[in-house]
Scaffold this active site. Structure first.
Site, PDB file in Angstrom:
ATOM      1  N   LYS A  89     101.798  14.164   8.543  1.00  0.00           N
ATOM      2  CA  LYS A  89     100.534  13.819   7.827  1.00  0.00           C
ATOM      3  C   LYS A  89     100.896  12.761   6.959  1.00  0.00           C
ATOM      4  CE  LYS A  89      96.380  14.396   6.461  1.00  0.00           C
ATOM      5  NZ  LYS A  89      95.096  14.124   7.262  1.00  0.00           N
ATOM      6  N   ASP A 116      95.916  17.268  11.236  1.00  0.00           N
ATOM      7  CA  ASP A 116      94.384  17.909  11.294  1.00  0.00           C
ATOM      8  C   ASP A 116      93.914  17.568  12.678  1.00  0.00           C
ATOM      9  OD1 ASP A 116      94.633  15.189  10.709  1.00  0.00           O
ATOM     10  OD2 ASP A 116      93.056  15.172   9.525  1.00  0.00           O
ATOM     11  N   ASP A 124     100.063  29.867  14.238  1.00  0.00           N
ATOM     12  CA  ASP A 124      98.885  31.044  14.149  1.00  0.00           C
ATOM     13  C   ASP A 124      97.762  30.433  15.119  1.00  0.00           C
ATOM     14  OD1 ASP A 124     100.334  32.621  12.470  1.00  0.00           O
ATOM     15  OD2 ASP A 124      98.738  32.915  11.211  1.00  0.00           O
ATOM     16  N   TYR A 165     108.837  24.644   2.102  1.00  0.00           N
ATOM     17  CA  TYR A 165     109.448  26.145   1.887  1.00  0.00           C
ATOM     18  C   TYR A 165     110.605  25.770   1.172  1.00  0.00           C
ATOM     19  CZ  TYR A 165     106.162  28.630   5.007  1.00  0.00           C
ATOM     20  OH  TYR A 165     104.862  29.169   5.621  1.00  0.00           O
TER      21      TYR A 165
HETATM   22  C1  IPM Z   1     105.389  33.247   9.781  1.00  0.00           C
HETATM   23  C2  IPM Z   1     104.770  33.914   8.540  1.00  0.00           C
HETATM   24  C3  IPM Z   1     105.656  33.694   7.418  1.00  0.00           C
HETATM   25  C4  IPM Z   1     105.770  32.312   7.065  1.00  0.00           C
HETATM   26  C5  IPM Z   1     104.856  34.676   6.225  1.00  0.00           C
HETATM   27  C6  IPM Z   1     105.060  35.875   6.351  1.00  0.00           C
HETATM   28  C7  IPM Z   1     105.422  33.998   4.725  1.00  0.00           C
HETATM   29  O1  IPM Z   1     103.411  33.369   8.491  1.00  0.00           O
HETATM   30  O2  IPM Z   1     106.634  33.678  10.190  1.00  0.00           O
HETATM   31  O3  IPM Z   1     104.672  32.144  10.347  1.00  0.00           O
HETATM   32  O4  IPM Z   1     104.770  31.720   6.462  1.00  0.00           O
HETATM   33  O5  IPM Z   1     106.893  31.821   7.329  1.00  0.00           O
HETATM   34 MG    MG Z   2     102.765  32.173   9.884  1.00  0.00          MG
END
Ligand code: IPM
Ligand code: MG
Length: 350
Positions: free
Chosen positions: A187, A220, A248, A136
């Site tokens: 990874k 993975d 997630d 990022y």
């Molecule tokens: C999170 C979200 C964000 C991220 C999105 C909204 C860009 O998925 O906080 O996990 O990837 O950081």
């Molecule tokens: Mg996220």
């Protein structure tokens, strides 16, 4: 009496709904606890503001936020703004500008909630996500736009300093948990520069924490471990993108994205930290009054913990768990309760 100043940024979509509920619960809690008070200052920084004025926040946004003890954030993202514009317009400038390098994402299956896993009750994880660099970093570019020879690069930037501090944070956290177990996720078989540096620095930092048991699992492979053997994981440290994806999965395995909280911490407290539900703006259910406020309540508990109000945080968690045990559930958890019903139940439990 301690007085905390909290900047409240509901943002977009259901962010607006859940932050309003979070504020109600925090106010009810402060009234019960009596040892502290909260001053919640609202900011309308959102996609709506962007479409109206061309900017998510004013130029001096960070200067304004700096004076607060913490930031309570809802969500950013709207159907009529490209996602990378909204993200880089609001959330990432705060995370990066305030050096909130440790993103903490706990998962547990709360009482009354069903995990899609048979052995979901074993889930008790905290994912530590590096939050300021890596995939990022924003480094890269595009040339020859629109032509057949168009090239785009997306460069992950890993620094020794950035890696070391997040590992140190993860070791401290792992050490404070009963199982004292930290899993390094990378990874480094395929990505042979940045990820190998991650592994090397991890093992250097590990020398200072002989009481923490460690292991290393490739990203993975860790997905299969999360699903098949949840008890084999406790604290997990991973890069920005890997931990984004894993968190997630962790949220889904613990019942719903609607309950998952997160803290964007600047551990040295040079800047305010930011607390937010993981779920995002969810425009498909926005404005319907059915968003699950539990993620925001749990997030608020993490914020209180960070502010040093551990007793109030524990009290809020107990109230949340009482309500989930009673199965006052919004539709994401298979129920028919409305957002306001869940809030009322939590306030009553407090
Ligand atoms: C999170 C979200 C964000 C991220 C999105 C909204 C860009 O998925 O906080 O996990 O990837 O950081
Ligand atoms: Mg996220």
């Amino acid at each position: 009496m301690k007085r905390y100043r909290i900047a409240s940024i509901p943002g977009d979509g259901i962010g607006v709904e859940v932050i309003a509920e979070g504020e109600k619960v925090l106010e009810a809690l402060a009234a019960k606890e009596r040892g502290f008070s909260l001053e919640l200052m609202p900011f309308d920084w959102s996609s709506e503001r962007y479409l109206r004025t061309g900017a998510y926040m004013p130029d001096n946004a960070l200067e304004i936020l700096r004076k607060f003890d913490a930031i309570l954030f809802g969500a950013v993202g709207a159907p009529n703004v490209p996602d990378h514009v909204s993200l880089w317009g609001l959330r990432l400038p705060i995370c990066q500008g305030f050096d909130q390098y440790a993103n903490v994402r706990p998962s547990r299956v709360l009482p009354g909630i069903a995990s899609p896993l048979r052995n979901g009750s074993e889930i008790d994880w905290v994912i530590v996500r590096e939050n300021t660099e890596g995939e990022y970093s924003g480094s890269g570019g595009r040339v020859h736009t629109g032509l057949p020879e168009e090239v785009a690069t997306e460069v992950s930037v890993f620094t020794r300093k950035g890696i070391e501090r997040v590992h140190r944070f993860a070791f401290e956290l792992a050490k404070s948990r009963p199982r004292k177990h930290l899993t390094l996720v990378t990874k480094s078989n395929a990505q042979r520069h940045g990820m190998v540096l991650w592994d090397e620095v991890f093992h250097e930092v590990a020398k200072g924490y002989p009481e923490v048991r460690t292991d290393r699992v490739l990203v993975d492979a860790v997905t299969t471990r999360m699903v098949l053997k949840p008890s084999a994981l406790d604290t997990i440290v991973a890069s920005n993108l890997h931990a984004d994806i894993l968190s997630d999965l962790a949220a889904a395995l613990s019942g719903s994205l609607g309950i998952a909280p997160t803290a964007n911490l600047n551990p040295e407290r040079r800047f305010p930290s930011m607390f937010e539900p993981i779920h995002g703006s969810a425009f498909d259910i926005a404005g319907k009054g059915v968003a699950n406020p539990i993620a925001t309540f749990w997030t608020a508990a993490m914020m209180l913990e960070h502010l040093g109000e551990a007793r109030a945080a524990a009290r809020l968690m107990t109230a949340i768990e009482r309500v989930t045990a009673q199965q006052v559930f919004t539709p994401d958890l298979g129920g028919s309760a409305r957002t306001a019903d869940v809030t009322a139940a939590v306030v009553a439990a407090l």
